[in-house]
Design a protein around this motif. Structure first.
Motif, PDB file in Angstrom:
ATOM      1  N   ARG A 183       0.831  -1.217   0.000  1.00  0.00           N
ATOM      2  CA  ARG A 183       0.000   0.000   0.000  1.00  0.00           C
ATOM      3  C   ARG A 183       0.864   1.265   0.000  1.00  0.00           C
ATOM      4  O   ARG A 183       0.648   2.176  -0.797  1.00  0.00           O
ATOM      5  CB  ARG A 183      -0.967  -0.020   1.182  1.00  0.00           C
ATOM      6  CG  ARG A 183      -2.096  -1.037   0.993  1.00  0.00           C
ATOM      7  CD  ARG A 183      -2.945  -1.233   2.249  1.00  0.00           C
ATOM      8  NE  ARG A 183      -3.446  -0.020   2.842  1.00  0.00           N
ATOM      9  CZ  ARG A 183      -4.549   0.634   2.475  1.00  0.00           C
ATOM     10  NH1 ARG A 183      -5.288   0.152   1.479  1.00  0.00           N
ATOM     11  NH2 ARG A 183      -4.935   1.727   3.099  1.00  0.00           N
ATOM     12  N   GLY A 184       1.861   1.322   0.876  1.00  0.00           N
ATOM     13  CA  GLY A 184       2.737   2.492   0.926  1.00  0.00           C
ATOM     14  C   GLY A 184       3.555   2.640  -0.338  1.00  0.00           C
ATOM     15  O   GLY A 184       3.763   3.750  -0.836  1.00  0.00           O
ATOM     16  N   PRO A 215       6.064  14.143  -1.215  1.00  0.00           N
ATOM     17  CA  PRO A 215       5.689  13.063  -0.287  1.00  0.00           C
ATOM     18  C   PRO A 215       4.541  13.445   0.655  1.00  0.00           C
ATOM     19  O   PRO A 215       3.669  12.619   0.935  1.00  0.00           O
ATOM     20  CB  PRO A 215       6.976  12.789   0.491  1.00  0.00           C
ATOM     21  CG  PRO A 215       8.066  13.204  -0.449  1.00  0.00           C
ATOM     22  CD  PRO A 215       7.512  14.417  -1.142  1.00  0.00           C
ATOM     23  N   SER A 216       4.507  14.696   1.108  1.00  0.00           N
ATOM     24  CA  SER A 216       3.407  15.094   1.995  1.00  0.00           C
ATOM     25  C   SER A 216       2.093  15.202   1.224  1.00  0.00           C
ATOM     26  O   SER A 216       1.026  14.878   1.754  1.00  0.00           O
ATOM     27  CB  SER A 216       3.730  16.389   2.745  1.00  0.00           C
ATOM     28  OG  SER A 216       3.925  17.450   1.852  1.00  0.00           O
ATOM     29  N   ILE A 217       2.167  15.618  -0.037  1.00  0.00           N
ATOM     30  CA  ILE A 217       0.960  15.663  -0.876  1.00  0.00           C
ATOM     31  C   ILE A 217       0.454  14.234  -1.106  1.00  0.00           C
ATOM     32  O   ILE A 217      -0.744  13.961  -0.982  1.00  0.00           O
ATOM     33  CB  ILE A 217       1.245  16.355  -2.226  1.00  0.00           C
ATOM     34  CG1 ILE A 217       1.641  17.814  -2.011  1.00  0.00           C
ATOM     35  CG2 ILE A 217       0.032  16.254  -3.162  1.00  0.00           C
ATOM     36  CD1 ILE A 217       2.203  18.490  -3.253  1.00  0.00           C
ATOM     37  N   ASN A 226       4.117   6.858   7.034  1.00  0.00           N
ATOM     38  CA  ASN A 226       5.555   7.103   7.121  1.00  0.00           C
ATOM     39  C   ASN A 226       6.282   6.558   5.895  1.00  0.00           C
ATOM     40  O   ASN A 226       7.239   7.172   5.423  1.00  0.00           O
ATOM     41  CB  ASN A 226       6.147   6.511   8.406  1.00  0.00           C
ATOM     42  CG  ASN A 226       7.641   6.748   8.486  1.00  0.00           C
ATOM     43  OD1 ASN A 226       8.436   5.837   8.244  1.00  0.00           O
ATOM     44  ND2 ASN A 226       8.038   7.971   8.803  1.00  0.00           N
ATOM     45  N   ILE A 227       5.837   5.415   5.383  1.00  0.00           N
ATOM     46  CA  ILE A 227       6.437   4.872   4.159  1.00  0.00           C
ATOM     47  C   ILE A 227       6.342   5.903   3.044  1.00  0.00           C
ATOM     48  O   ILE A 227       7.322   6.191   2.349  1.00  0.00           O
ATOM     49  CB  ILE A 227       5.757   3.545   3.737  1.00  0.00           C
ATOM     50  CG1 ILE A 227       6.136   2.418   4.709  1.00  0.00           C
ATOM     51  CG2 ILE A 227       6.112   3.172   2.300  1.00  0.00           C
ATOM     52  CD1 ILE A 227       5.316   1.139   4.525  1.00  0.00           C
ATOM     53  N   PRO A 232      12.628   7.387   7.579  1.00  0.00           N
ATOM     54  CA  PRO A 232      11.867   6.125   7.649  1.00  0.00           C
ATOM     55  C   PRO A 232      11.951   5.568   9.075  1.00  0.00           C
ATOM     56  O   PRO A 232      13.032   5.517   9.657  1.00  0.00           O
ATOM     57  CB  PRO A 232      12.605   5.213   6.660  1.00  0.00           C
ATOM     58  CG  PRO A 232      13.326   6.148   5.741  1.00  0.00           C
ATOM     59  CD  PRO A 232      13.698   7.331   6.581  1.00  0.00           C
ATOM     60  N   ASN A 233      10.814   5.174   9.651  1.00  0.00           N
ATOM     61  CA  ASN A 233      10.837   4.692  11.028  1.00  0.00           C
ATOM     62  C   ASN A 233      10.475   3.216  11.175  1.00  0.00           C
ATOM     63  O   ASN A 233      10.131   2.765  12.252  1.00  0.00           O
ATOM     64  CB  ASN A 233       9.970   5.575  11.942  1.00  0.00           C
ATOM     65  CG  ASN A 233       8.493   5.513  11.612  1.00  0.00           C
ATOM     66  OD1 ASN A 233       8.041   4.659  10.860  1.00  0.00           O
ATOM     67  ND2 ASN A 233       7.725   6.432  12.168  1.00  0.00           N
TER      68      ASN A 233
END
Length: 166
Positions: free
Chosen positions: A66-67, A93-95, A112-113, A126-127
């Motif tokens: 999914r990510g 990435p935020s969009i 986060n991905i 990346p966490n």
């Protein structure tokens, strides 16, 4: 058989990816050129490579798929203006994350991905193992799509390393 055909024959991958790939909003990425490909195909290839690697390491393959598919889910077209393009490297990435939340209700790991896939160019780290895998797969796929010469491929990795070390 080419890679895209192999991907579509992978039942496990497609079971998870298909609801996104067939969504009318996501399908708009089929018309956007990205790394000399379409943003749709780029996203599928990143997600599939990340899925195969994450499966080998026993990771959360659902979140990786999914990510990975949604990591570039933004509809602005690539711009030839270097200043605008550089700004979008950091901003997209935020969009994509906001679009993924709106249309697909992604969980925190998937967020986060998506948001960290441009690390270290962006500041979002990346966490999870899954986020690191998608981040690296995005670089690998982008390099194979957009950098056809050894010199161009080397510059992609140098850019990555310089930004990572800073």
């Amino acid at each position: 058989m080419n890679l895209i055909n192999r991907i579509y024959k992978d039942k496990e991958f497609m079971q998870m990816a298909n609801p996104i790939l067939t969504h009318k909003e996501f399908m708009k990425t089929k018309s956007i050129i990205h790394h000399g490909n379409t943003r749709f195909n780029h996203s599928v290839k990143v997600a599939y490579l990340a899925y195969k690697i994450s499966k080998m390491f026993g990771c959360d393959t659902k979140s990786v798929i999914r990510g990975g598919v949604l990591h570039d889910f933004f509809l602005q077209r690539d711009d030839k203006n270097i200043a605008t393009e550089t700004k979008m490297l950091i901003k997209h990435p935020s969009i994509a994350k906001e679009n993924a939340i709106t249309y697909f209700g992604v969980n925190e790991k998937e967020q986060n991905i998506i948001e960290s896939h441009m690390f270290p160019i962006s500041n979002v780290v990346p966490n999870s193992k899954e986020a690191w895998i998608v981040t690296m797969c995005d670089k690998i796929i982008a390099m194979t799509e957009g950098a056809s010469t050894a010199k161009a491929q080397l510059s992609v990795w140098i850019l990555f390393l310089v930004n990572f070390i800073r």
